[in-house]
Enzyme design. Sequence first.
Site, PDB file in Angstrom:
ATOM      1  N   HIS A 107      -9.124  54.095  37.605  1.00 39.98           N
ATOM      2  CA  HIS A 107     -10.410  54.797  37.688  1.00 39.98           C
ATOM      3  C   HIS A 107     -11.230  54.294  38.870  1.00 39.98           C
ATOM      4  O   HIS A 107     -11.741  55.088  39.656  1.00 39.98           O
ATOM      5  CB  HIS A 107     -11.198  54.572  36.392  1.00 39.98           C
ATOM      6  CG  HIS A 107     -10.933  55.595  35.340  1.00 39.98           C
ATOM      7  ND1 HIS A 107      -9.712  55.762  34.747  1.00 39.98           N
ATOM      8  CD2 HIS A 107     -11.751  56.523  34.770  1.00 39.98           C
ATOM      9  CE1 HIS A 107      -9.784  56.734  33.851  1.00 39.98           C
ATOM     10  NE2 HIS A 107     -10.992  57.223  33.839  1.00 39.98           N
ATOM     11  N   HIS A 109     -10.577  47.195  30.964  1.00 40.69           N
ATOM     12  CA  HIS A 109      -9.960  46.289  31.931  1.00 40.69           C
ATOM     13  C   HIS A 109     -10.528  44.876  31.937  1.00 40.69           C
ATOM     14  O   HIS A 109     -11.609  44.612  31.416  1.00 40.69           O
ATOM     15  CB  HIS A 109     -10.102  46.864  33.364  1.00 40.69           C
ATOM     16  CG  HIS A 109      -9.274  48.081  33.613  1.00 40.69           C
ATOM     17  ND1 HIS A 109      -7.892  48.055  33.706  1.00 40.69           N
ATOM     18  CD2 HIS A 109      -9.618  49.372  33.770  1.00 40.69           C
ATOM     19  CE1 HIS A 109      -7.451  49.277  33.923  1.00 40.69           C
ATOM     20  NE2 HIS A 109      -8.465  50.094  33.960  1.00 40.69           N
TER      21      HIS A 109
HETATM   22  C1  LIG Z   1      -1.338  64.180  60.306  1.00 38.97           C
HETATM   23  C2  LIG Z   1      -2.202  63.351  59.376  1.00 38.97           C
HETATM   24  C3  LIG Z   1      -1.481  62.123  58.904  1.00 38.97           C
HETATM   25  C4  LIG Z   1      -1.424  62.119  57.385  1.00 38.97           C
HETATM   26  C5  LIG Z   1      -0.503  61.046  56.890  1.00 38.97           C
HETATM   27  C6  LIG Z   1       0.769  61.594  56.322  1.00 38.97           C
HETATM   28  C7  LIG Z   1       0.479  62.833  55.513  1.00 38.97           C
HETATM   29  C8  LIG Z   1       1.652  63.137  54.681  1.00 38.97           C
HETATM   30  C9  LIG Z   1       1.193  63.629  53.342  1.00 38.97           C
HETATM   31  C10 LIG Z   1       1.772  63.215  52.261  1.00 38.97           C
HETATM   32  C11 LIG Z   1       2.819  62.192  52.382  1.00 38.97           C
HETATM   33  C12 LIG Z   1       3.650  62.158  51.168  1.00 38.97           C
HETATM   34  C13 LIG Z   1       2.870  61.627  50.020  1.00 38.97           C
HETATM   35  C14 LIG Z   1       3.431  62.225  48.776  1.00 38.97           C
HETATM   36  C15 LIG Z   1       2.288  62.765  47.916  1.00 38.97           C
HETATM   37  C16 LIG Z   1       2.842  63.325  46.657  1.00 38.97           C
HETATM   38  C17 LIG Z   1       1.716  63.811  45.779  1.00 38.97           C
HETATM   39  C18 LIG Z   1       1.151  62.621  45.095  1.00 38.97           C
HETATM   40  O1  LIG Z   1       1.775  61.945  44.336  1.00 38.97           O
HETATM   41  S1  LIG Z   1      -0.400  62.255  45.447  1.00 38.97           S
HETATM   42  C19 LIG Z   1      -0.916  61.423  43.994  1.00 38.97           C
HETATM   43  C20 LIG Z   1      -1.822  60.271  44.348  1.00 38.97           C
HETATM   44  N1  LIG Z   1      -2.307  59.803  43.134  1.00 38.97           N
HETATM   45  C21 LIG Z   1      -3.435  60.206  42.681  1.00 38.97           C
HETATM   46  O2  LIG Z   1      -4.148  60.976  43.257  1.00 38.97           O
HETATM   47  C22 LIG Z   1      -3.712  59.586  41.356  1.00 38.97           C
HETATM   48  C23 LIG Z   1      -4.825  60.199  40.655  1.00 38.97           C
HETATM   49  N2  LIG Z   1      -4.932  59.326  39.529  1.00 38.97           N
HETATM   50  C24 LIG Z   1      -5.076  59.774  38.327  1.00 38.97           C
HETATM   51  O3  LIG Z   1      -5.199  60.923  38.082  1.00 38.97           O
HETATM   52  C25 LIG Z   1      -5.046  58.762  37.214  1.00 38.97           C
HETATM   53  O4  LIG Z   1      -4.548  59.374  36.095  1.00 38.97           O
HETATM   54  C26 LIG Z   1      -6.434  58.205  36.874  1.00 38.97           C
HETATM   55  C27 LIG Z   1      -6.861  57.299  37.995  1.00 38.97           C
HETATM   56  C28 LIG Z   1      -7.417  59.291  36.663  1.00 38.97           C
HETATM   57  C29 LIG Z   1      -6.327  57.418  35.596  1.00 38.97           C
HETATM   58  O5  LIG Z   1      -5.461  56.358  35.818  1.00 38.97           O
HETATM   59  P1  LIG Z   1      -4.747  55.677  34.582  1.00 38.97           P
HETATM   60  O6  LIG Z   1      -4.331  54.326  35.105  1.00 38.97           O
HETATM   61  O7  LIG Z   1      -5.728  55.617  33.460  1.00 38.97           O
HETATM   62  O8  LIG Z   1      -3.606  56.555  34.276  1.00 38.97           O
HETATM   63  N1  LIG Z   2     -14.979  55.735  32.173  1.00 37.67           N
HETATM   64  C1  LIG Z   2     -13.991  55.817  31.275  1.00 37.67           C
HETATM   65  N2  LIG Z   2     -14.136  56.590  30.177  1.00 37.67           N
HETATM   66  C2  LIG Z   2     -13.149  56.675  29.269  1.00 37.67           C
HETATM   67  N3  LIG Z   2     -11.966  56.033  29.370  1.00 37.67           N
HETATM   68  C3  LIG Z   2     -11.799  55.240  30.460  1.00 37.67           C
HETATM   69  C4  LIG Z   2     -12.775  55.096  31.452  1.00 37.67           C
HETATM   70  N4  LIG Z   2     -12.304  54.252  32.398  1.00 37.67           N
HETATM   71  C5  LIG Z   2     -11.078  53.896  32.026  1.00 37.67           C
HETATM   72  N5  LIG Z   2     -10.785  54.483  30.868  1.00 37.67           N
HETATM   73  C6  LIG Z   2      -9.511  54.367  30.139  1.00 37.67           C
HETATM   74  O1  LIG Z   2      -8.985  53.057  30.343  1.00 37.67           O
HETATM   75  C7  LIG Z   2      -7.571  53.134  30.551  1.00 37.67           C
HETATM   76  C8  LIG Z   2      -7.189  52.593  31.900  1.00 37.67           C
HETATM   77  O2  LIG Z   2      -7.911  53.302  32.881  1.00 37.67           O
HETATM   78  P1  LIG Z   2      -7.677  53.100  34.478  1.00 37.67           P
HETATM   79  O3  LIG Z   2      -6.453  52.253  34.624  1.00 37.67           O
HETATM   80  O4  LIG Z   2      -7.539  54.448  35.038  1.00 37.67           O
HETATM   81  O5  LIG Z   2      -8.914  52.407  34.963  1.00 37.67           O
HETATM   82  C9  LIG Z   2      -7.225  54.630  30.415  1.00 37.67           C
HETATM   83  O6  LIG Z   2      -7.001  54.886  29.045  1.00 37.67           O
HETATM   84  P2  LIG Z   2      -5.502  55.279  28.609  1.00 37.67           P
HETATM   85  O7  LIG Z   2      -4.737  53.991  28.763  1.00 37.67           O
HETATM   86  O8  LIG Z   2      -5.668  55.724  27.191  1.00 37.67           O
HETATM   87  O9  LIG Z   2      -5.028  56.361  29.539  1.00 37.67           O
HETATM   88  C10 LIG Z   2      -8.502  55.311  30.779  1.00 37.67           C
HETATM   89  O10 LIG Z   2      -8.623  56.588  30.237  1.00 37.67           O
END
Ligand SMILES: CCCCCCCC/C=C\CCCCCCCC(=O)SCCNC(=O)CCNC(=O)[C@H](O)C(C)(C)COP(=O)(O)O
Ligand SMILES: Nc1ncnc2c1ncn2[C@@H]1O[C@H](COP(=O)(O)O)[C@@H](OP(=O)(O)O)[C@H]1O
Length: 259
Positions: free
Chosen positions: A162, A223
């Site tokens: 996040h 966290h």
């Molecule tokens: C000419 C300009 C130069 C540019 C440089 C090169 C450009 C080439 C472009 C791409 C290169 C290849 C890259 C591959 C990309 C493939 C698509 C992706 O995977 S992008 C994904 C990146 N990740 C995110 O955006 C993550 C978003 N995160 C989340 O949604 C998570 O769930 C959360 C952070 C919301 C929650 O995290 P969590 O730990 O609780 O799960």
């Molecule tokens: N602001 C927020 N509100 C609710 N949940 C949150 C939060 N920030 C982090 N979390 C939860 O905390 C966990 C780890 O978040 P992150 O790694 O993206 O910071 C995730 O839960 P889950 O483990 O259930 O997906 C995420 O949804």
Amino acid sequence: MKLSLLPPLIISLIYPCILFLGLFLSAVISDETKSYQKDRIYLLRSSNIINEIFAYNGNLVWFILFSFVASLQIYIRSHTFILLPHDIVDVDSKENVRAKLLKEYMVKFLLKVFILFVCFLIIDNIFILTGGSCAPGGATRSAEQCKALGGDWLGGFDISGHFCFLTNISLILWIELHHYSKYTEEEELQSRINKWIKRSLIVVEVVLYIWMFLLLVTSIYYHTILEKILGCIMGYACPLVMYWLIPNQPRMKSLLYAF
Ligand SMILES: CCCCCCCC/C=C\CCCCCCCC(=O)SCCNC(=O)CCNC(=O)[C@H](O)C(C)(C)COP(=O)(O)O
Ligand SMILES: Nc1ncnc2c1ncn2[C@@H]1O[C@H](COP(=O)(O)O)[C@@H](OP(=O)(O)O)[C@H]1O
């Protein structure tokens, strides 16, 4: 005071402030109270609708807002050319300005995708290397995919996604809003901007405040301290590359950006 009028360096201090405010509140609120609050207060749960829409679908939300702000800048900058007498500016230079700005924003989008891809590669692999996994028995090495598979991302050193994600995407929008505000102020265009554009810009700022709220909740209730601090530091990857490194490398700037 519109935050977007502040220099980007000042705006960028918002996120460490949110982090340390949250760390302070997390320290003064007992773990039992935090656990009770997370169970009882809907907006503190991971499944709350705000977290689902603005975090887990944050890339879509960000893409819509970035596309709007980029389109506005392309229009307003090439539109300014139209306001100049044609003997100074010909149609070609107006089209040329539009093409250059379109390229710049496409590059910025690709950079954001690529840099976030690398950031989450690092975050997820550190998690795995420190003993984490997707349970039950998921083979995925991505937190995002683990959640999509209905698994639980447990056991490792979990740098806050996040903080990394929401800080990166927020700062990109804040800096673009700053560029827009500064340009319209310098060109004295404020009076020419219609109310719908002004209202749309307010929507962008409301989303930025929602992301700040989410990060305050993350900082208080989720966290460890180090996971949040590292997540916040990684939150500067995109703005550093896009708005400091490239603009300070003349050859890269002329190749990748408009001016
Ligand atoms: C000419 C300009 C130069 C540019 C440089 C090169 C450009 C080439 C472009 C791409 C290169 C290849 C890259 C591959 C990309 C493939 C698509 C992706 O995977 S992008 C994904 C990146 N990740 C995110 O955006 C993550 C978003 N995160 C989340 O949604 C998570 O769930 C959360 C952070 C919301 C929650 O995290 P969590 O730990 O609780 O799960
Ligand atoms: N602001 C927020 N509100 C609710 N949940 C949150 C939060 N920030 C982090 N979390 C939860 O905390 C966990 C780890 O978040 P992150 O790694 O993206 O910071 C995730 O839960 P889950 O483990 O259930 O997906 C995420 O949804």
